[in-house]
Design an enzyme around this catalytic site. Structure first.
Site, PDB file in Angstrom:
ATOM      1  N   GLU A 116       0.836  -1.203   0.000  1.00  0.00           N
ATOM      2  CA  GLU A 116       0.000   0.000   0.000  1.00  0.00           C
ATOM      3  C   GLU A 116       0.872   1.256   0.000  1.00  0.00           C
ATOM      4  OE1 GLU A 116      -1.074   0.050   4.730  1.00  0.00           O
ATOM      5  OE2 GLU A 116      -1.639  -1.673   3.514  1.00  0.00           O
ATOM      6  N   LYS A 118       2.493   4.670   1.256  1.00  0.00           N
ATOM      7  CA  LYS A 118       2.777   5.159   2.599  1.00  0.00           C
ATOM      8  C   LYS A 118       2.402   6.635   2.641  1.00  0.00           C
ATOM      9  CE  LYS A 118       6.440   5.170   6.054  1.00  0.00           C
ATOM     10  NZ  LYS A 118       6.311   6.590   6.438  1.00  0.00           N
ATOM     11  N   ASP A 120       1.774  10.438   3.749  1.00  0.00           N
ATOM     12  CA  ASP A 120       2.537  11.395   4.532  1.00  0.00           C
ATOM     13  C   ASP A 120       1.561  12.179   5.398  1.00  0.00           C
ATOM     14  OD1 ASP A 120       4.847  12.435   5.353  1.00  0.00           O
ATOM     15  OD2 ASP A 120       5.256  13.622   3.564  1.00  0.00           O
ATOM     16  N   TYR A 227      -7.192   7.226   5.879  1.00  0.00           N
ATOM     17  CA  TYR A 227      -7.187   5.866   5.347  1.00  0.00           C
ATOM     18  C   TYR A 227      -6.764   4.938   6.478  1.00  0.00           C
ATOM     19  CZ  TYR A 227      -7.725   6.957   0.385  1.00  0.00           C
ATOM     20  OH  TYR A 227      -8.203   7.341  -0.833  1.00  0.00           O
ATOM     21  N   LYS A 317      11.084   3.721   0.623  1.00  0.00           N
ATOM     22  CA  LYS A 317      10.937   5.175   0.523  1.00  0.00           C
ATOM     23  C   LYS A 317      11.148   5.688  -0.900  1.00  0.00           C
ATOM     24  CE  LYS A 317      10.206   6.465   4.841  1.00  0.00           C
ATOM     25  NZ  LYS A 317      10.887   7.584   5.415  1.00  0.00           N
ATOM     26  N   CYS A 411       8.222  47.412 -15.295  1.00  0.00           N
ATOM     27  CA  CYS A 411       7.908  46.062 -15.759  1.00  0.00           C
ATOM     28  C   CYS A 411       9.109  45.470 -16.497  1.00  0.00           C
ATOM     29  CB  CYS A 411       6.702  46.111 -16.688  1.00  0.00           C
ATOM     30  SG  CYS A 411       6.349  44.548 -17.497  1.00  0.00           S
ATOM     31  N   CYS A 414       8.010  45.142 -20.405  1.00  0.00           N
ATOM     32  CA  CYS A 414       7.748  46.262 -21.313  1.00  0.00           C
ATOM     33  C   CYS A 414       8.254  47.601 -20.794  1.00  0.00           C
ATOM     34  CB  CYS A 414       6.252  46.358 -21.612  1.00  0.00           C
ATOM     35  SG  CYS A 414       5.278  46.994 -20.250  1.00  0.00           S
ATOM     36  N   CYS A 429       2.019  45.535 -13.674  1.00  0.00           N
ATOM     37  CA  CYS A 429       2.502  46.380 -14.756  1.00  0.00           C
ATOM     38  C   CYS A 429       1.321  47.202 -15.258  1.00  0.00           C
ATOM     39  CB  CYS A 429       3.039  45.496 -15.880  1.00  0.00           C
ATOM     40  SG  CYS A 429       3.142  46.354 -17.457  1.00  0.00           S
ATOM     41  N   CYS A 435       2.067  45.824 -23.111  1.00  0.00           N
ATOM     42  CA  CYS A 435       2.922  44.795 -22.529  1.00  0.00           C
ATOM     43  C   CYS A 435       2.688  43.446 -23.209  1.00  0.00           C
ATOM     44  CB  CYS A 435       2.606  44.687 -21.041  1.00  0.00           C
ATOM     45  SG  CYS A 435       3.693  43.579 -20.157  1.00  0.00           S
TER      46      CYS A 435
HETATM   47 ZN   LIG Z   1       4.650  45.174 -18.813  1.00  0.00          ZN
END
Ligand SMILES: [Zn+2]
Length: 673
Positions: A116, A118, A120, A227, A317, A411, A414, A429, A435
Site C-alpha cells: 500500500e 505510505k 505522509d 485511510y 521510501k 515592468c 515592457c 505592470c 505589454c
Molecule cells: Zn509590462
C-alpha cells in the site's frame, strides 16, 4: 424527564440515516441523496436534539462540528504499542529483506505481500467499544499518545459508530493515517496567502497542526481525511490475511486506500513500487513511499518483532519532496493580467526525481513574512504537478551580506511603471495595452462581447493571430486583410470577409465602450460609463489628476491610481493614438452642468418590458443624471418603473411601500430633466 418513545425513535432513525448517507458520501464517494436533503435531515436532528437535550449521544452525527476548546490534551497509553517500520531504499535492499524472511521461515516458495502507499500524514488510533467510537489518539512515541477524540470526530469519513448488524468485536482498535488531500491543502494555503495569514509548509504539517488544535472547531474547518491500514486491540478472531482484514474494515465503514494491492515476491513488490512511483504526482494525497507487509497473519506471528519494529513489514521510501539548495537570484514574472510574481532562480537540485531550478515565492508579502533573501540556503518543495515553491530560508546558513528582494519599479517585460495601490496585495505592470505579457488577454478583452463586441473575432482567432505573429497589439487588428485571415486554419473567405467588416463597424463606437475596451484595471462597464459621463471625452480623462478622478461617481483611490497610471504610460498612449488613426470615432458626450446629479441620491429599479426605449437605454439616461439603478427593491428605492409583465419586484415594492410608476412616468421624468 423521559422522552416520548416515538420521538426518541425518530431521533434514532435520523441519526442512522445520516450515518449511512455520510458513509456513502465520504467513504464510498457515491452520494446517496442530494446535499440539500442531507442538510435538511441534519437540521431536523439538530433542532430535535436542542429541544430534547436528554437525547444527547456522543456518537450523533451532530457531534462532528467541533466542541468547546480543551485546556490540554490528555495522555493515552496504547494497549498494543504503535510500532515503527524499518526501511529499504533500493531494490537490492528489498530483495535482501524478502530473502531474510524466507530463510527465517524456511519458506520454499514466493511470499505473498500486502502492499500500500505510505501516506505522509499522522498515524492515529481509533478505539471502538460496543461499536461506538470512544477515543481517537495520536501515535506519540508509540507507547503513549494524546487523546484527540474531539478533533477526530470532525473528520467525516471516520465512522462514529459501526453498522448495526456488523460482526465487529466488542472492543476494536483501528489504525490508519490522517492526512490532508493535496487539493484541500493548496486551497487552504491559497486562501491564507490572500488574507495575509500564515501558510503551512506541507500537507503533513497541516494535518498534524490541525489535529493538535485544542479548539476542535479549527480542526472541523480543515479538509482532513483518513485511510485505515491495520487493527490494534481486537477481541475476536481475525481473518487469515492482512488484505482480508482490510476488506473487513471496509465493510465496517472505514476508508481503505484504493491503491492497496496484493503482490507476490520481491519482484511483485518492486513492480508495485514502480507503478505507484509513476502515479505519485497524480495521486490526490501526498506519499513518501510504499509499505509491504507479509499478507499471512500466521506468518506475521511466526516472524515476530525486532526491537520496536515488526520483522514482517518494511517501508520502501521514495526520494523526498523537499530538498535544500541555494537561492541565486530572484526574477519577476509578469502574468497575463499584469501581476508580478517573484520567482526564485535556484542552484539546480533534484527534488523527487525532477531537476528544479525555478520556484515560486508567490508574492512580496510572503517574501517579507518568510524573510527570504538572495544567497540564502532555502528549502524547496515539489509535490505533484504543483509549481515548486520556496518553503523557507535556513537562517543559520545565511551569508553575511544577503541582499533583500526588491520589487522592480518598472515592468521587466515592457518597461512600464509597476504600481501597487495601497490596499492591493498584488503589484502590476500598468502597460496593459502594450505589454507583451498581457497582450493576448488585452486583445481578447477589447474584442469581447461586453466591450467592442466584434463579431467573428473570438478568442480562438485571436490566439491564432498572436501565435502566428500577425498582430502585436489591438491596433494591428485594424490593418488585417481578408487574404491574411482567409489563410488561417479553419477560416474561409466568407468568414474572413465578415470579420473584416465587423472590425470596420466596430470603429463607430461610444466613449464608454471604448474606455471599457481599453482594459484598464478596475475599470468595469459602470466605471467606464461614469468616467465618460463626467468628462465627456477621452482627452480630459487622459489628462485628469487623481483628484479630478476622485470626483467621479463610484471612483475611489484604487481606481483613480490605476486610471492615472494607465494613461501615464507612453506605450499605452502609442496604442491609443494608433487606434484613433485607424478611424475610431464616437460622439462626445455633452457634459451639461445643470444636468449633472439632478437625481443624485435617488435609486430606481426598472422591471418588465418597455416599449418606447430599451430598459438599458433608460438605465443609462438615469445614470447620466446621477441616479443609481439597482437590480433589487429595498427600503432605499425611490421608485420602481414597471413596463409590461413586470415580475415579483412590483410585489416587493408594494410590501415595502415603495411607489410603483409606469413607463410614461419615466419618460416624463427624463423629459423634464
Ligand atoms: Zn509590462
Amino acid at each position: 424527564m423521559k422522552i416520548d418513545n416515538p420521538i426518541q425513535q425518530h431521533i434514532d432513525s435520523l441519526r442512522e440515516q445520516l450515518h449511512q448517507h455520510a458513509h456513502a458520501y465520504y467513504v464510498l464517494d457515491e452520494p446517496s441523496i442530494p446535499d440539500a436533503e442531507y442538510d435538511r435531515l441534519f437540521r431536523e436532528l439538530q433542532s430535535l436534539e436542542a429541544q430534547y437535550p436528554e437525547s444527547h449521544s456522543d456518537d450523533s452525527p451532530t457531534q462532528r462540528v467541533g466542541a468547546a476548546p480543551l485546556d490540554a490534551f490528555v495522555s493515552v497509553e496504547h494497549e498494543v504499542p504503535m510500532l515503527s517500520l524499518g526501511n529499504v531504499f533500493s531494490d537490492d535492499e528489498l530483495v535482501a529483506f524478502d530473502q531474510r524472511l524466507r530463510e527465517r521461515l524456511d519458506y520454499p516458495s514466493e511470499l505473498e505481500y500486502a502492499a500500500e502507499p505510505k501516506l505522509d500524514g499522522l498515524a492515529i488510533s481509533l478505539l471502538y467499544e460496543d461499536g461506538v467510537l470512544v477515543r481517537g489518539a495520536t501515535r506519540g512515541d508509540g507507547s503513549v499518545g494524546e487523546d484527540v477524540t474531539q478533533n477526530i470526530k470532525t473528520i467525516h469519513s471516520i465512522p462514529l459508530r459501526l453498522p448495526k448488524r456488523g460482526d465487529w468485536p466488542k472492543r476494536l482498535e483501528v489504525r490508519g493515517e490522517v492526512y490532508m488531500p493535496k487539493a484541500g491543502f493548496e486551497a487552504m494555503n491559497a486562501k491564507a496567502r490572500e488574507q495575509g495569514d500564515k501558510v503551512f509548509a506541507n500537507p503533513r504539517n497541516a494535518a498534524a497542526g490541525s489535529l493538535r488544535q485544542l479548539d476542535s472547531r479549527i480542526a472541523a474547518s480543515r479538509p482532513l481525511d483518513m485511510y485505515c491500514y491495520s487493527v490494534g486491540v481486537f477481541e475476536g478472531e481475525l481473518p487469515a490475511t492482512h488484505s482480508e482484514t482490510l476488506a473487513m474494515l471496509g465493510r465496517w465503514g472505514f476508508r481503505i486506500c484504493p491503491e492497496s494491492a496484493v503482490v507476490t515476491g520481491a519482484s511483485g513488490c518492486a513492480e508495485y513500487y514502480q507503478q505507484i512511483g509513476r502515479a505519485r504526482d497524480t495521486l490526490p494525497y501526498e506519499i513518501d513511499g510504499v509499505v509491504y507487509k507479509v499478507n499471512s497473519l500466521k506468518l506475521q506471528g511466526d516472524l515476530g518483532f525486532v526491537a520496536r519494529a515488526p520483522r514482517w513489514a518494511t517501508a520502501h521510501k521514495f526520494p523526498p519532496s523537499e530538498e535544500l539548495t541555494v537561492l541565486q537570484d530572484v526574477e519577476f514574472q509578469v502574468g497575463r493580467t499584469g501581476a508580478l510574481t517573484p520567482v526564485a532562480r535556484l542552484e539546480p537540485v533534484n527534488v523527487a526525481g525532477v531537476v528544479v531550478s525555478n520556484a515560486t515565492l508567490h508574492n512580496m508579502d510572503e517574501v517579507k513574512r518568510k524573510d527570504v533573501r538572495i544567497g540564502d540556503t532555502v528549502i524547496v518543495r515539489r509535490a505533484g504537478d504543483v509549481i515548486p515553491e520556496v518553503v523557507k530560508s535556513v537562517l543559520e546558513r545565511r551569508p553575511k551580506e544577503a541582499p533583500a528582494i526588491v520589487m522592480p519599479s518598472h515592468c521587466p517585460v515592457c518597461g512600464s511603471d509597476v504600481i501597487r495601490p495601497e490596499g492591493e496585495a498584488v503589484a502590476r505592470c500598468s502597460g496593459g495595452l502594450y505589454c507583451s505579457a498581457q497582450r493576448r488577454e488585452a486583445i481578447k478583452h477589447f474584442a469581447s462581447r461586453k466591450a467592442l463586441d466584434i463579431d467573428g473575432v473570438g478568442d480562438k482567432l485571436i490566439d491564432q493571430l498572436v501565435d502566428g505573429e500577425l498582430i502585436d497589439h489591438v491596433d494591428d487588428l485594424f490593418h488585417l486583410t481578408v487574404e491574411q485571415l482567409a489563410s488561417l486554419e479553419r477560416m474561409g473567405e466568407k468568414s474572413a470577409t465578415k470579420a473584416i467588416e465587423a472590425l470596420e463597424n466596430a470603429k463607430r463606437t461610444t466613449l464608454p465602450k471604448f474606455l471599457f475596451a481599453l482594459g484598464i484595471r478596475e475599470v468595469g462597464e459602470v466605471t467606464a460609463r461614469n468616467l465618460a459621463m463626467h468628462f465627456g471625452d477621452l482627452e480630459p480623462i487622459m489628462q485628469a489628476s487623481e483628484d479630478d478622478l476622485l470626483a467621479v461617481a463610484d471612483v475611489g483611490p484604487i481606481v483613480a491610481a490605476h486610471v492615472k497610471s494607465f494613461f501615464e504610460q507612453p506605450h499605452n498612449i502609442e496604442v491609443i493614438d494608433k487606434l484613433l488613426e485607424a478611424g475610431f470615432v464616437w460622439e462626445p458626450i455633452e457634459v451639461a452642468e445643470q444636468k449633472e446629479a439632478v437625481l443624485d441620491g435617488h435609486t430606481y429599479v426598472l422591471t418588465g418590458t418597455f416599449t418606447a426605449m430599451k430598459r438599458d437605454e433608460a438605465k443609462q439616461q438615469l445614470l447620466a443624471l446621477g441616479a443609481k439603478v439597482s437590480g433589487s427593491v429595498s427600503k432605499k428605492t425611490t421608485a420602481v418603473f414597471a413596463g409590461d409583465s413586470p415580475g415579483s419586484k412590483v410585489d416587493k415594492a408594494a410590501e415595502l411601500e415603495v411607489p410603483v410608476k409606469t413607463e410614461e412616468d419615466l419618460l416624463e421624468l427624463l423629459k423634464t430633466m
